[in-house]
Design an enzyme around this catalytic site. Structure first.
Site, short mmCIF file in Angstrom:
data_model
loop_
_atom_site.label_atom_id
_atom_site.label_comp_id
_atom_site.label_asym_id
_atom_site.label_seq_id
_atom_site.Cartn_x
_atom_site.Cartn_y
_atom_site.Cartn_z
N MET A 28 1.13 -1.68 -0.15
CA MET A 28 0.05 -0.17 -0.33
C MET A 28 0.98 1.25 0.33
O MET A 28 1.89 1.81 0.91
CB MET A 28 -0.84 0.16 1.14
CG MET A 28 -2.16 -0.83 1.38
SD MET A 28 -3.19 -1.05 -0.70
CE MET A 28 -3.97 0.62 0.34
N GLY A 29 0.48 2.09 -1.22
CA GLY A 29 1.90 3.39 -1.08
C GLY A 29 0.44 4.27 0.03
O GLY A 29 -0.42 4.32 -0.05
N PHE A 31 -2.14 6.45 0.44
CA PHE A 31 -3.95 6.32 -0.32
C PHE A 31 -3.37 5.38 -1.56
O PHE A 31 -4.72 5.59 -2.24
CB PHE A 31 -4.32 7.90 -0.82
CG PHE A 31 -4.49 8.69 0.63
CD1 PHE A 31 -5.87 8.92 1.31
CD2 PHE A 31 -3.50 9.43 1.32
CE1 PHE A 31 -5.53 9.30 1.82
CE2 PHE A 31 -3.29 9.90 2.02
CZ PHE A 31 -5.12 10.07 3.10
N GLY A 32 -3.45 4.03 -2.12
CA GLY A 32 -3.46 3.65 -3.01
C GLY A 32 -2.98 2.22 -2.15
O GLY A 32 -1.58 1.89 -1.83
N LEU A 33 -3.31 1.15 -3.64
CA LEU A 33 -2.62 -0.10 -3.47
C LEU A 33 -2.20 -0.67 -4.43
O LEU A 33 -2.40 0.64 -5.79
CB LEU A 33 -4.15 -1.13 -3.67
CG LEU A 33 -3.32 -2.77 -4.14
CD1 LEU A 33 -2.67 -3.79 -2.21
CD2 LEU A 33 -4.69 -3.51 -4.47
N VAL A 34 -0.98 -0.77 -4.39
CA VAL A 34 -0.12 -0.37 -5.97
C VAL A 34 0.94 -1.99 -5.99
O VAL A 34 0.60 -2.86 -5.15
CB VAL A 34 1.61 0.32 -4.83
CG1 VAL A 34 2.41 -0.48 -6.20
CG2 VAL A 34 1.47 1.80 -3.99
N ASP A 141 8.22 13.51 3.98
CA ASP A 141 7.63 12.38 5.05
C ASP A 141 9.08 11.59 3.99
O ASP A 141 9.28 10.20 3.87
CB ASP A 141 6.12 11.90 3.91
CG ASP A 141 6.33 10.99 4.44
OD1 ASP A 141 6.58 10.35 5.74
OD2 ASP A 141 5.46 9.78 3.37
#
Length: 380
Positions: A28-29, A31-34, A141
């Site tokens: 997971m990045g 706010f999204g699945l990678v 970050d």
């Protein structure tokens, strides 16, 4: 018109073009699945991210717009490169970037890095930061999981989901806390690119030590660990604290003198490495070394080349950052950015140029950590 394939991966519906095959989830990045995927056009592996619910609210839509704008604008050998963007029939957004074999966190979890790796990696991190900061962008970050590395020791900074020009509110990710600059914890109203230098200093210390320098359990413990090594914040820092509660906490800390940083790294650590660390891990950001000046430090002399450490063409356009727009407007703006990207040939980052004159053995990492670079090729 592009043909699309539908699949369910880890409970998430993926709808992607036939250009990509052999999708495998890799995490997971922001706010999204990678997933990793093989790009049949370029014959290369890519990281394909489905942006989760980009239009569920104006804040998420704005974040998606910001990330796409940054990925389109920032082009540098030490930054992750955008390969493709597309919108599926279900109106989901997919972002493809280059895929490297592993990240710094995984390497550090196996065994301490040899000094040659620490030196070459921090050089590349600072080279990337010089470019980012010249564009008036703060990553915010920076941590080992956001430092991608391949078997040739090429390094790229990724995940610009939190990047900003400035941000008064600190983010609360536990995984980020170890690398968070003191001025963020002290709730300064404004902070600058120096927060990335602090994070890079923490990463350098971790590479030299083989373990995190400031593994705080919470914000209070984190600040105690910092002052245990670097001493109490100077008056110049206290004068910028605006929160009464924060000031009360800082003034309640016991008196501590700074320690010699040579005591927190292995005895055989290069003197110049320790000296650079001292310049990066400074509580007062106003006297913390810049990325450009750090690159000139004697520790990085084997790699420093002022003719091959580029800056951005100009500052990134942050004019949208203060806009308070409805999600429908952000959606139109995102579609416009995607169409603009697709209207020209997708730029190719090419191969890294550092190896030409560098004294570094670019196959050394593959020999040391070969288990991380087994599946480098596309489908047979």
């Amino acid at each position: 018109m592009a043909e699309f394939v539908r699949a369910e991966i880890l409970g998430t519906k993926f709808e992607y073009t036939t250009r990509y095959v052999n999708l495998q989830p890799i995490g997971m990045g922001s706010f999204g699945l990678v997933c990793s995927a093989f790009d049949q056009i370029t014959q290369q592996l890519v990281a394909l991210k489905k942006v989760m619910k980009p239009f569920d609210g104006s804040s998420l839509a704005k974040r998606t717009y910001r990330e796409i704008k940054l990925l389109k604008y920032l082009r540098h050998e030490n930054l992750i490169c955008l390969r493709d963007i597309f919108i599926s029939p279900l109106e989901d957004i997919y972002i493809a970037t280059e895929l490297l074999g592993t990240d710094l966190s995984r390497l550090l979890s196996v065994k301490p890095l040899d000094s040659q790796f620490a030196q070459y990696f921090i050089y590349q991190i600072l080279r990337g930061l010089k470019y980012i900061h010249s564009a008036n962008v703060i990553h915010r970050d920076l941590k080992p999981t956001n430092i991608l590395i391949n078997e040739n020791c090429d390094l790229k900074i990724c995940d610009f989901g939190l990047a900003r020009l400035q941000e008064p509110q600190m983010t609360g990710y536990v995984s980020t806390r170890y690398y968070r600059a003191p001025e963020i914890m002290l709730t300064w109203q404004r902070y600058g690119v120096q927060v990335d230098i602090w994070s890079a200093g923490c990463i350098l210390a971790e590479m030299l030590r083989g373990k995190p320098l400031f593994p705080g359990k919470d914000h209070v413990h984190q600040f105690h660990l910092i002052t245990n090594i670097l001493g109490n914040p100077p008056k110049s820092v206290l004068e910028k604290i605006t929160s009464k509660n924060t000031m009360k906490f800082v003034q309640s800390l016991p008196s501590r003198e700074p320690r010699d940083l040579s005591t927190i790294v292995p005895k055989d650590t290069d003197f110049d490495a320790i000296d650079l660390l001292k310049k990066m891990l400074v509580i007062d950001p106003d006297i913390r070394v810049s990325a450009q000046d750090a690159l000139r430090h004697p520790y990085l002399a084997p790699y420093h080349d002022p003719t091959d450490e580029p800056v951005a063409a100009g500052p990134f356009d942050w004019s949208f950052n203060n806009m308070d727009l409805p999600k429908e407007t952000w959606k139109v703006m995102i579609y416009s950015e995607v169409l603009d990207y697709l209207s020209v040939d997708s730029p190719d980052s090419g191969s890294m140029a550092l190896g030409g004159s560098s004294p570094f053995d670019h196959r050394a990492l593959d020999r040391e950590f070969s288990e991380f670079f087994d599946d480098r090729e596309g489908p047979m």
